[in-house]
Design a protein around this motif. Structure first.
Motif, PDB file in Angstrom:
ATOM      1  N   SER A   5     -12.582  -5.832  -3.981  1.00 19.33           N
ATOM      2  CA  SER A   5     -11.468  -5.636  -4.794  1.00 19.33           C
ATOM      3  C   SER A   5     -10.956  -4.078  -4.863  1.00 19.33           C
ATOM      4  CB  SER A   5     -11.317  -6.267  -6.151  1.00 19.33           C
ATOM      5  OG  SER A   5     -12.516  -6.124  -6.734  1.00 19.33           O
ATOM      6  N   GLU A   6     -12.116  -3.186  -4.836  1.00 19.46           N
ATOM      7  CA  GLU A   6     -12.152  -2.002  -5.181  1.00 19.46           C
ATOM      8  C   GLU A   6     -11.556  -1.238  -3.763  1.00 19.46           C
ATOM      9  OE1 GLU A   6     -16.140  -0.819  -6.238  1.00 19.46           O
ATOM     10  OE2 GLU A   6     -15.645  -1.470  -8.214  1.00 19.46           O
ATOM     11  N   GLN A   7     -11.613  -2.093  -2.623  1.00 12.91           N
ATOM     12  CA  GLN A   7     -11.097  -1.435  -1.468  1.00 12.91           C
ATOM     13  C   GLN A   7      -9.648  -1.783  -1.429  1.00 12.91           C
ATOM     14  OE1 GLN A   7     -13.275  -2.777   1.741  1.00 12.91           O
ATOM     15  NE2 GLN A   7     -15.039  -1.313   1.127  1.00 12.91           N
ATOM     16  N   LEU A   8      -9.071  -2.573  -2.212  1.00  9.27           N
ATOM     17  CA  LEU A   8      -7.686  -2.939  -2.179  1.00  9.27           C
ATOM     18  C   LEU A   8      -6.937  -2.270  -2.768  1.00  9.27           C
ATOM     19  CD1 LEU A   8      -8.602  -6.845  -1.939  1.00  9.27           C
ATOM     20  CD2 LEU A   8      -7.747  -5.517   0.259  1.00  9.27           C
ATOM     21  N   GLU A   9      -5.575  -1.842  -2.550  1.00  9.09           N
ATOM     22  CA  GLU A   9      -4.723  -1.369  -3.450  1.00  9.09           C
ATOM     23  C   GLU A   9      -3.975  -1.880  -4.339  1.00  9.09           C
ATOM     24  OE1 GLU A   9      -0.426   1.187  -2.062  1.00  9.09           O
ATOM     25  OE2 GLU A   9      -1.369  -0.606  -1.117  1.00  9.09           O
ATOM     26  N   LEU A  10      -3.959  -1.278  -5.576  1.00  6.35           N
ATOM     27  CA  LEU A  10      -3.188  -1.926  -6.673  1.00  6.35           C
ATOM     28  C   LEU A  10      -1.764  -1.326  -6.837  1.00  6.35           C
ATOM     29  CD1 LEU A  10      -5.344  -2.823  -9.582  1.00  6.35           C
ATOM     30  CD2 LEU A  10      -3.658  -4.342  -8.833  1.00  6.35           C
ATOM     31  N   PRO A  11      -0.544  -1.613  -5.966  1.00  2.00           N
ATOM     32  CA  PRO A  11       0.427  -0.812  -5.920  1.00  2.00           C
ATOM     33  C   PRO A  11       1.189  -0.420  -7.340  1.00  2.00           C
ATOM     34  CG  PRO A  11       0.955  -3.097  -4.905  1.00  2.00           C
ATOM     35  CD  PRO A  11      -0.556  -3.045  -5.552  1.00  2.00           C
ATOM     36  N   ILE A  12       1.721   0.785  -7.254  1.00  2.14           N
ATOM     37  CA  ILE A  12       2.379   1.122  -8.536  1.00  2.14           C
ATOM     38  C   ILE A  12       3.937   0.552  -8.334  1.00  2.14           C
ATOM     39  CG2 ILE A  12       3.246   3.058  -9.704  1.00  2.14           C
ATOM     40  CD1 ILE A  12       0.664   4.557  -8.477  1.00  2.14           C
ATOM     41  N   ALA A  13       4.521   0.345  -9.411  1.00  2.00           N
ATOM     42  CA  ALA A  13       5.982  -0.335  -9.263  1.00  2.00           C
ATOM     43  C   ALA A  13       6.912   0.619  -8.919  1.00  2.00           C
ATOM     44  CB  ALA A  13       6.244  -1.074 -10.565  1.00  2.00           C
ATOM     45  N   ASP A  14       8.003   0.088  -8.194  1.00  2.00           N
ATOM     46  CA  ASP A  14       9.250   1.403  -7.951  1.00  2.00           C
ATOM     47  C   ASP A  14      10.123   0.915  -9.134  1.00  2.00           C
ATOM     48  OD1 ASP A  14      11.826   2.250  -7.264  1.00  2.00           O
ATOM     49  OD2 ASP A  14      11.497   1.788  -5.222  1.00  2.00           O
ATOM     50  N   PRO A  15      10.419   1.818  -9.913  1.00  3.64           N
ATOM     51  CA  PRO A  15      11.154   1.624 -11.096  1.00  3.64           C
ATOM     52  C   PRO A  15      12.753   1.427 -10.982  1.00  3.64           C
ATOM     53  CG  PRO A  15      10.417   4.125 -11.115  1.00  3.64           C
ATOM     54  CD  PRO A  15       9.937   3.417  -9.930  1.00  3.64           C
ATOM     55  N   TYR A  16      12.939   1.813  -9.744  1.00  4.09           N
ATOM     56  CA  TYR A  16      14.331   1.594  -9.368  1.00  4.09           C
ATOM     57  C   TYR A  16      14.370   0.637  -8.082  1.00  4.09           C
ATOM     58  CZ  TYR A  16      14.099   5.749 -12.305  1.00  4.09           C
ATOM     59  OH  TYR A  16      14.209   6.950 -13.057  1.00  4.09           O
ATOM     60  N   PHE A  17      14.023  -0.443  -8.201  1.00  7.80           N
ATOM     61  CA  PHE A  17      14.218  -1.451  -6.968  1.00  7.80           C
ATOM     62  C   PHE A  17      15.050  -2.443  -7.422  1.00  7.80           C
ATOM     63  CE2 PHE A  17      12.518  -4.870  -4.366  1.00  7.80           C
ATOM     64  CZ  PHE A  17      13.216  -4.473  -3.147  1.00  7.80           C
ATOM     65  N   PHE A  18      16.176  -2.651  -6.632  1.00  6.03           N
ATOM     66  CA  PHE A  18      17.094  -3.770  -7.272  1.00  6.03           C
ATOM     67  C   PHE A  18      16.887  -4.894  -6.241  1.00  6.03           C
ATOM     68  CE2 PHE A  18      18.727   0.344  -9.014  1.00  6.03           C
ATOM     69  CZ  PHE A  18      19.568  -0.079 -10.040  1.00  6.03           C
ATOM     70  N   LEU A  19      17.274  -6.055  -6.852  1.00  4.34           N
ATOM     71  CA  LEU A  19      17.093  -7.245  -6.212  1.00  4.34           C
ATOM     72  C   LEU A  19      18.230  -8.167  -6.633  1.00  4.34           C
ATOM     73  CD1 LEU A  19      13.523  -8.479  -5.326  1.00  4.34           C
ATOM     74  CD2 LEU A  19      15.170  -7.450  -3.902  1.00  4.34           C
ATOM     75  N   PRO A  20      18.738  -9.097  -5.732  1.00  4.03           N
ATOM     76  CA  PRO A  20      19.768  -9.988  -6.545  1.00  4.03           C
ATOM     77  C   PRO A  20      19.021 -10.967  -7.570  1.00  4.03           C
ATOM     78  CG  PRO A  20      19.813 -10.070  -4.078  1.00  4.03           C
ATOM     79  CD  PRO A  20      18.687  -9.354  -4.422  1.00  4.03           C
ATOM     80  N   ARG A  21      19.403 -11.296  -8.606  1.00  2.91           N
ATOM     81  CA  ARG A  21      18.868 -12.148  -9.657  1.00  2.91           C
ATOM     82  C   ARG A  21      18.207 -13.384  -9.004  1.00  2.91           C
ATOM     83  NH1 ARG A  21      16.749 -11.226 -14.153  1.00  2.91           N
ATOM     84  NH2 ARG A  21      15.131 -12.669 -13.570  1.00  2.91           N
ATOM     85  N   MET A  22      19.041 -13.998  -7.937  1.00  4.00           N
ATOM     86  CA  MET A  22      18.351 -15.252  -7.467  1.00  4.00           C
ATOM     87  C   MET A  22      17.180 -14.991  -6.760  1.00  4.00           C
ATOM     88  SD  MET A  22      20.780 -17.519  -5.070  1.00  4.00           S
ATOM     89  CE  MET A  22      20.050 -17.506  -3.522  1.00  4.00           C
ATOM     90  N   VAL A  23      16.972 -13.845  -6.144  1.00  2.07           N
ATOM     91  CA  VAL A  23      15.558 -13.528  -5.504  1.00  2.07           C
ATOM     92  C   VAL A  23      14.497 -13.219  -6.398  1.00  2.07           C
ATOM     93  CG1 VAL A  23      14.344 -12.025  -3.984  1.00  2.07           C
ATOM     94  CG2 VAL A  23      16.818 -12.782  -3.333  1.00  2.07           C
ATOM     95  N   ILE A  24      14.882 -12.467  -7.648  1.00  2.00           N
ATOM     96  CA  ILE A  24      13.830 -12.136  -8.639  1.00  2.00           C
ATOM     97  C   ILE A  24      13.478 -13.511  -9.151  1.00  2.00           C
ATOM     98  CG2 ILE A  24      13.371 -11.261 -10.921  1.00  2.00           C
ATOM     99  CD1 ILE A  24      15.634  -9.059 -10.010  1.00  2.00           C
ATOM    100  N   ASP A  25      14.202 -14.510  -9.340  1.00  2.00           N
ATOM    101  CA  ASP A  25      13.777 -15.951  -9.799  1.00  2.00           C
ATOM    102  C   ASP A  25      13.098 -16.489  -8.812  1.00  2.00           C
ATOM    103  OD1 ASP A  25      15.425 -15.241 -12.261  1.00  2.00           O
ATOM    104  OD2 ASP A  25      16.938 -16.478 -11.450  1.00  2.00           O
TER     105      ASP A  25
END
Ligand code: ATP
Ligand code: MG
Length: 281
Positions: A5-25
């Motif tokens: 698990s230490e070799q795998l990346e824990l990505p950092i969130a993009d604070p400004y990423f927009f998706l349609p509500r339906m896709v988020i759900d």
């Protein structure tokens, strides 16, 4: 020796990423489903419409490790798992990151360009881990089993769909949920340009006027991705004018661009930068 698990990346969130509500759900439901069994999601869409960011964002949002593999680079079967290496005159089997990733609980695995492996048989072993048995026998490693909660995302550029000729393609596609990504609507793209590149509202609106005209140009529609509109905005944020930012970001001729600008009633005289005088650099 690092733990997997230490070799795998824990990505950092993009604070400004927009998706349609339906896709988020939908992504929230994928998260829930994955606690029952591993899930496969196919993300399709044009270039630069946010496919890779969606996968990273899913991993970041649900605090999952993530790893990306370029399926398009696979030139022979077996390549994802490991290969024979030589050390001090002796051969040994070097295990690669892929078996580590799929055996890491809750790992997000991004398979890029799944439709384009260099070698058609390279997909065979992927097929085993994506289909119901979720395991594969590798002589050197034994039985490699997909861990609990793993989510596979495969991405695919629109226009380059599965061929449909290879039965493997159809069988693979049959095992995926699908998310079709679209370019953003004006207001959302405007927010992205302002928040990510730091341009003003007026600048963002002007960029979108030009970009929309190019996208909708009946003579010769230019595919301007979100990545490209962001590139234009970033140039403007460091002082470039709209015309030069567009010219240096897109492969569009100066004449075509000028006619678009004129049709949008931009004053060409306002644009700085000349390509007529040559100076020493
Ligand atoms: N919906 C969005 N909200 C915010 N930013 C976006 C959105 N879509 C794309 N972007 C931005 O545009 C750029 C390109 O996005 P990304 O790399 O995810 O696209 P892609 O579909 O994976 O592209 P490719 O087809 O080249 O692999 C990134 O900087 C990303 O942050
Ligand atoms: Mg991508």
């Amino acid at each position: 020796m690092l733990k997997h698990s230490e070799q795998l990346e824990l990505p950092i969130a993009d604070p400004y990423f927009f998706l349609p509500r339906m896709v988020i759900d939908h992504l929230e439901r994928i998260e829930k489903l994955s606690s029952r069994h591993p899930v496969n999601v196919l993300v399709t869409g044009k270039q630069g419409c946010g496919k890779s960011t969606l996968v990273r964002q899913f991993a970041a949002h649900y605090n999952r490790p993530m790893s990306t593999f370029q399926v398009g680079l696979l030139s022979e079967p077996g390549q994802l798992f490991g290969d024979e290496r030589l050390r001090n005159g002796e051969t040994f089997y070097q295990e690669f990151l892929f078996p580590k990733a799929i055996t890491t609980p809750k790992c997000v695995i991004h398979l890029e360009e799944i439709n384009r492996p260099e070698h058609p048989k390279a997909l065979n072993e992927l097929y085993s881990v994506l289909s119901e048995d979720r395991s594969i026998w590798i002589d050197e490693l034994g039985l490699v089993k997909v861990a609990e909660g793993v989510v596979f995302f495969a991405s695919l550029n629109e226009g380059a769909e599965f061929t449909g000729l290879d039965p493997l393609d159809a069988a693979l596609q049959d095992r995926f949920y699908t998310i079709q990504m679209e370019y953003l609507p004006w207001e959302a793209e405007k927010q992205v340009l302002m928040l990510k590149a730091g341009v003003s509202e007026e600048q963002a609106d002007n960029i979108l006027r030009v970009v929309t005209a190019l996208r909708e140009n009946p003579q010769q529609s230019v595919a301007v991705s979100t990545r490209h509109s962001l590139m234009i905005a970033e140039l403007m944020a460091v002082g470039a004018g709209l015309k030069e930012s567009t010219i240096f970001s897109l492969q569009v001729s100066k004449d075509a661009l000028e006619s678009v600008l004129v049709s949008l009633h931009f004053e060409l005289g306002d644009f700085s930068g000349s390509s007529d005088t040559y100076e020493l650099f």
